[in-house]
Each structure stands twice: as C-alpha cells, then as structure tokens.
Design an enzyme around this catalytic site. Structure first.
Site, PDB file in Angstrom:
ATOM      1  N   ASP A 305      34.657  46.934  40.116  1.00 28.57           N
ATOM      2  CA  ASP A 305      35.170  45.570  40.155  1.00 28.57           C
ATOM      3  C   ASP A 305      35.758  45.256  38.786  1.00 28.57           C
ATOM      4  O   ASP A 305      35.851  46.135  37.914  1.00 28.57           O
ATOM      5  CB  ASP A 305      34.072  44.572  40.540  1.00 28.57           C
ATOM      6  CG  ASP A 305      34.617  43.437  41.410  1.00 28.57           C
ATOM      7  OD1 ASP A 305      35.455  42.661  40.887  1.00 28.57           O
ATOM      8  OD2 ASP A 305      34.222  43.324  42.576  1.00 28.57           O
ATOM      9  N   HIS A 375      40.714  43.069  41.687  1.00 23.54           N
ATOM     10  CA  HIS A 375      39.378  43.419  41.193  1.00 23.54           C
ATOM     11  C   HIS A 375      39.381  44.759  40.458  1.00 23.54           C
ATOM     12  O   HIS A 375      38.416  45.518  40.528  1.00 23.54           O
ATOM     13  CB  HIS A 375      38.375  43.453  42.352  1.00 23.54           C
ATOM     14  CG  HIS A 375      38.055  42.102  42.924  1.00 23.54           C
ATOM     15  ND1 HIS A 375      37.193  41.222  42.308  1.00 23.54           N
ATOM     16  CD2 HIS A 375      38.492  41.475  44.041  1.00 23.54           C
ATOM     17  CE1 HIS A 375      37.112  40.115  43.035  1.00 23.54           C
ATOM     18  NE2 HIS A 375      37.900  40.237  44.089  1.00 23.54           N
ATOM     19  N   GLU A 440      41.245  39.153  47.656  1.00 19.25           N
ATOM     20  CA  GLU A 440      41.465  38.210  46.561  1.00 19.25           C
ATOM     21  C   GLU A 440      42.550  38.626  45.572  1.00 19.25           C
ATOM     22  O   GLU A 440      42.415  38.445  44.369  1.00 19.25           O
ATOM     23  CB  GLU A 440      40.149  37.938  45.820  1.00 19.25           C
ATOM     24  CG  GLU A 440      39.103  37.275  46.702  1.00 19.25           C
ATOM     25  CD  GLU A 440      37.836  36.885  45.965  1.00 19.25           C
ATOM     26  OE1 GLU A 440      37.237  35.840  46.319  1.00 19.25           O
ATOM     27  OE2 GLU A 440      37.424  37.623  45.046  1.00 19.25           O
ATOM     28  N   ASP A 534      23.558  35.941  48.387  1.00 22.22           N
ATOM     29  CA  ASP A 534      23.580  35.340  47.050  1.00 22.22           C
ATOM     30  C   ASP A 534      23.709  33.822  47.134  1.00 22.22           C
ATOM     31  O   ASP A 534      23.600  33.130  46.114  1.00 22.22           O
ATOM     32  CB  ASP A 534      24.720  35.910  46.201  1.00 22.22           C
ATOM     33  CG  ASP A 534      26.065  35.879  46.918  1.00 22.22           C
ATOM     34  OD1 ASP A 534      26.131  36.340  48.063  1.00 22.22           O
ATOM     35  OD2 ASP A 534      27.051  35.405  46.322  1.00 22.22           O
ATOM     36  N   GLU A 586      26.733  38.564  40.562  1.00 19.55           N
ATOM     37  CA  GLU A 586      27.115  37.906  39.312  1.00 19.55           C
ATOM     38  C   GLU A 586      25.896  37.343  38.582  1.00 19.55           C
ATOM     39  O   GLU A 586      25.831  37.388  37.346  1.00 19.55           O
ATOM     40  CB  GLU A 586      28.111  36.779  39.586  1.00 19.55           C
ATOM     41  CG  GLU A 586      29.503  37.245  40.002  1.00 19.55           C
ATOM     42  CD  GLU A 586      29.653  37.397  41.504  1.00 19.55           C
ATOM     43  OE1 GLU A 586      30.797  37.447  41.986  1.00 19.55           O
ATOM     44  OE2 GLU A 586      28.621  37.499  42.199  1.00 19.55           O
TER      45      GLU A 586
END
Length: 643
Positions: A305, A375, A440, A534, A586
């Site tokens: 990533d 990413h 993304e 998450d 994260e």
C-alpha cells in the site's frame, strides 16, 4: 513530559468542523526553530489556519509557527483550522501520535515526545453498546452445522488417544489436530495404522462437506477433500471442553454427536492489512488458527500500500530496503502511529512459504494482494527512476491525502515492474488467484502528463479512467498466462477493459456488488457497512475504530444477508462466490487491538458465510457465542465483552 498537545472541536456542522490545537511548552527552556509533527486522519484546509503553516503527507502533518521567536517556557502556541468532514464522534478521530522537533531545517530530526490529551468532542456522552446473550449452550459450534444430533455420553480424550489417517487428504488436518491436542494435553500423541480418532475418505461427500461421528470409544472424521477434513477437525476442536474433567488435568470430554455439514458459500474469507501496520508471522499464524477453527477458507493478505511494501521481491530489493520502512528520517514519511522512530518490517519469501504451508494444513488458501495502480506510493518511493513520470504535472489528491501514489500507465518501467513482481508473486503463492487492488484512483490523475496523453491518443481513449483499464488489462492477461485468475475491488471495472474472468470484491456498498454481479462478474461480497471490522462497535466515544461507513455492532454483522432483496431464483445469486470480512490496520498496531476489533464479530461473519440464512437464528447464535467465550479466555484473546 515537557510538551502537551490539546485538541478540541469548537464548532461542527453537517459537513464541516472547526478545531483548535494548543501546544504547551511545559519546560523551563525556550523552544526555538520548532515544528510539531502529528498524525491526524482528516485533510486539513491549510488556508483556514489562524496561525502557523502546515505541510500534509497522508495522515502526517508538520506544523510550524511561521514566526522566528521561540516558544517561551510555560508558554503555548494556539491555532484553529477547518476540516471538511461530518461531526466527529470517536476519540480515535483525534490526533493519533505526535512529537516535537527543534532543528535547523534540512538536518536530521531528533523527535521529542509530546503528551496528547483526550480529543475534546462536541457531543453528549453515549453509553457503551451492550449485546444481550442467551445462557451458554452445552454444544456451541460456530458456524451452526446443517445437522447436529446429540447422542448422549462422552468420548474421553487422554494422552493415550491415538490418531489414524488412511488418506493423504487428511495429512494436513492431522498435523493441525495433533498440534492442538498436544498443546492441550502437554503430551505427544501417536499417529498409527489403527487408533481412536479416525480420518476416513468418503468419495460421495462434496468437496467442502464433512461428517463427524463421536462415539464412546471412537471418533470418525469423514470427508473427500483436504478442506472437508479441516472443517471436520474444526468442529471436533470446538466440541472439546475448555477445562479437563480429571483432577490430574489429563482427561478432556468430547460429547458424543453426529454431524453432517456443508457450507452455504464457497468463499469465506478474511482480509488482513499488513501494509499500514506490520503484523509478525506468529501473529498471523495465531489468526489462521482461529480462522480455521471457525471454518474460513481464504486468507486475503494485503501486502502492499502507500505506507508500506511488505513482501520480498528478488528483482527489486529496494522495495523492502526502502518501501518497508517509514520514519522521520526515512524516504517514506511516518504515518498513523509510532511516528517518532523508524517503523516497519517485511516478510521474506521463506516467511510467506511458512504462512502458506501453515494455512494449507488448516484448509485455508492464501491469496496475496499487490495493490495497483493507486495505493502504490511505497513502490514509487522505492523505485523512482523506474516508476516516477518526471513529465507528469497532474494535480490530484487521493482520499488518504497523497499526491504521488499512482503508477503511470504510460511508462515502460511500470510494465517491467509489474511483470517482474507478478511473476515472483505467482511463483511464490500457489493459489490460482491474485488480487491487484485497483481501488481509489483519484480524480485528476494522468490528466497533465504528455506521455499519458500520447497513450490515450494512440488507443483512442477519451477518458483518463480508460488508462486504468489499460493497465489492469495488461495485468489480467499477464496473470492469465501464468494460470492465475485476477481479483480486484469493484473499481477494477472502471475503464471497461478487464474481462468478466476477473473476480470483483465489492467494498463500497451492497448495491455496487449487485451491479457487478448483474453485469456478469463473479463477486465476493464485502460491503464495508456489514463486513469492515475496523469500524467501531458502538456509539460510545471511547469505542476503538473508525466510522466512515457507520458503526458496526455485532448484531448488524450477524444480520447481513447478501442480495436479500432479490428473489431466490434471480440468476444474479449465481455470481456471488461468497463473503469476506476485512480488517484495515491504520489504527491497529498490536495483538491486543487486533483481537479487540475482530472478536466476537469474526464469529458472526463465520456463521453468515457458512450457514444458510434460513438456518440462522440470532438467539441460538448468542447462546453458542456465550459458550465460546471460555475458549477465547483460555487462549488469551482480548475480545470485546458483550455485556
């Protein structure tokens, strides 16, 4: 601590919030040439700062006063700024980590620690979400089997118990069972031609199906495949009492039962993000133990990533020499947590082989993910001569706050890189699939690159998104030539270049998955609103996690039923391969926090993926879940308490 950081919400609207930051110098010395380094998950409108100047790279922010005078002893610096976001509701939304630097610009950074006070939210105190549970069941297998018949009585497991294996399909499951039982009994167990626990091949059973019969003197595990035997082993392990019934601690009871079982969905997966925070091999092995116990059959390994490249590639050692590390003095800037020091790690090819072997013994396929074309910041920073387009003046910002994280479809080096990386990953991982991300990619990318414009003209492309399809079509064909089938997030369909052979993972919404399935793609359903573990588990501000897709309590996970609004005979259902949950990391940098976010919701996902909707019962599930807590306690899992 000599420095303290206060961070509070002072005004909030539906789509915009105003915040105040105060840095206190609690020492008896002035602080000259200072800068505040901190991580904060939202993009700050730099022009809105009332004092100071701000640099932003992803979650990493560097704030300077913009003035030459020092920060006085017992003095403070105050500024306000605006972020375009919905109102904050969680303490985890605040500043995650911070340090002070007081050096001449351009010199090495020497981080000075900062105490961060609790994020000052503008919302009423909300109670912790609790889940009412039924009394613990006597037999608490999760996921619920198709057919389970108690027979009365018990099989006594002792150090004298022996295992019999008469089929190579059960060798991996036998190794798993022996490891678990020997850990329990603190004795070695024998594998012989005749024994008390029998692995038997039954050709008539479907690949993932199994039968389990526990009698007073014998246990029979029956299947026709490696995965079938692993599922039978999982049920047997769940039948074991959590405490010995003999004073010497050498006898465990297993209730006599008859089970006939098979899964509802073929794909039952979990994705773990090891790029944002590195999870060591032993942590992954322990997770694989639990995934197998609850009959997951896919471990989706997110290995690359923006914030880290975690897998060894022989052709490009720079990917792990540079790309696996971040820090205040590293080519890749700090992100999220542990920002005051060098942080990272990677998996050697031997590490990966060990994880693959370990997973295979437990009936789990390991599918790697190499995320492209977005990413990709860690890769680009590691190999700038190969992957950076010096002529590209495009202005963009990814959702995570990067303006330099997308591979160029117009560079020859991109294809050289991809071919080599994909070749090595294909050779390393035996799974017939490889996930390439594809999510993304921000608007504005490739729009001001002469090389990209030339590529579009050459192929008659009108929309820059077609360049993503161009690159992904290369990856798809390359993987196909290697005998692999490409997987990707639903954005892989953008640019309309990949074939229907690509398997789509739907994360944005249930509707996105349905749309892809109706277009003819095979789909794995992974909508964030039901499967992203998450996400915070309740509305209380001190709940760990994020809430960009809402809160996700246990009950909501269990209620998920893919494409429930479509008639049962709608052909769209035929394209749904299964269900997967995800743990993006994260904010997850420890075993304890990982477990808190996973459990007990992982068990709910297990039942949603395995048990047919008409056979699921929330009341019955909570009774079996209550019975599982003794096991979770015994192995030391830090699960979120329900009551």
């Amino acid at each position: 601590m000599s420095f303290r950081l206060d961070f509070v919400v002072i005004e909030q609207q539906q789509d915009q919030s105003r915040l105040a930051l105060t840095l206190h110098n609690l020492s008896d010395k002035p602080l000259a040439l200072w800068s505040l380094h901190f991580t904060f998950g939202r993009w700050i409108h730099s022009s809105s700062l009332t004092h100071g100047e701000l640099e932003q790279i992803g979650s990493y922010k560097i704030l300077t006063s913009g003035r030459t005078e020092a920060l006085k002893p017992n003095g403070h610096f105050y500024t306000e700024f605006t972020v375009g976001t919905k109102p904050f509701s969680l303490l985890d939304d605040g500043i995650i980590d911070a340090f002070i630097s007081s050096e001449i610009p351009g010199s090495l950074i020497n981080p000075l620690p900062v105490e961060i006070t609790a994020f000052g939210l503008q919302q009423p105190q909300l109670k912790r979400h609790n889940t009412a549970l039924e009394a613990a069941a006597d037999i608490n297998i999760i996921p619920a089997p198709q057919h389970l018949k108690p027979l009365g009585g018990h099989f006594a497991l002792t150090p004298h118990t022996t295992i019999e294996v008469n089929t190579p399909y059960a060798e991996g499951s036998c190794r798993w069972l022996r490891a678990e039982l020997e850990s329990l009994l603190h004795e070695k167990l024998a594998v012989r031609d005749t024994g008390n626990i029998h692995y038997q091949y039954h050709e008539q059973l479907a690949d993932d199906a199994y039968q389990l019969l526990v009698e007073q003197d014998d246990i029979w595990l029956m299947a026709s495949s490696e995965t079938g035997f692993s599922h039978a082993t999982a049920s047997l392990l769940q039948l074991l009492s959590s405490q010995p019934c003999h004073q010497a601690g050498t006898v465990y009871r297993i209730p006599m039962v008859e089970i006939c079982d098979a899964p509802h969905f073929a794909h039952r997966g979990m994705m773990l993000d090891c790029a944002r925070h590195f999870h060591p091999v032993e942590r992954i092995k322990f997770l694989l133990d639990q995934l197998a116990r609850f009959k997951f059959n896919v471990f989706h390994w997110h290995l690359t990533d923006d914030e880290g490249w975690r897998i060894e590639i022989d052709a490009y050692p720079e990917l792990t020499q540079t790309g696996a590390w971040r820090g205040p003095n590293e080519p890749i800037q700090p992100q999220f947590t542990t920002i005051g020091q060098r942080y990272g790690g990677y998996y050697s090819k031997q590490d990966a082989r060990e994880v693959i072997r370990y997973a295979a013994d437990r009936g789990i396929m390991v599918i790697p993910e190499i995320d492209i074309p977005g990413h990709s910041r860690a890769a680009i920073k590691s190999l700038p001569a190969l992957l950076a387009d010096p002529g590209d003046k495009s202005v963009y910002r990814s959702i995570q706050g990067y303006n330099d994280n997308v591979l160029s479809p117009a560079l020859e080096g991109t294809y050289t890189f991809l071919a080599q990386v994909l070749d090595e990953i294909c050779e390393l991982f035996p799974a017939p699939y490889l996930h390439i991300g594809a999510d993304e990619v921000p608007s504005g990318v490739w729009t001001d690159s002469p090389a990209c414009r030339a590529l579009m003209e050459k192929h008659g492309y009108e929309d820059p998104k077609e360049l993503q399809g161009h690159l992904l079509r290369f990856a798809e064909k390359h993987l196909s030539n290697k005998g692999k089938r490409m997987m990707g997030w639903e954005e892989a369909t953008q640019g309309d270049k990949v074939s229907k052979d690509t398997i789509i993972f739907s994360w944005l919404s249930e509707e996105a998955g349905q749309k892809c399935a109706q277009a003819g793609y095979d789909v794995v359903m992974q909508p964030a609103q039901a499967t992203y573990l998450d996400l915070a588990q309740g509305d209380s501000a001190d709940e760990a996690g994020v809430d960009w897709a809402g809160k996700l309590p246990l009950e909501q996970v269990y209620q998920y039923h893919p494409l429930a609004d479509l008639p049962a005979d709608d052909p769209t259902h035929l394209h749904v391969r299964g269900i997967q949950c995800a743990l993006w990391c994260e904010l997850i940098n420890s075993q304890s926090r990982l477990e808190y976010m996973l459990y007990p919701r992982l068990l709910a996902i297990a039942e949603v993926a395995w048990t047919a909707p008409e056979n699921r019962s929330w009341t019955d599930f909570t009774a079996r879940l209550n019975g599982q807590f003794a096991y979770l306690d015994k192995v030391g899992i830090n699960y979120r308490r329900c009551e």
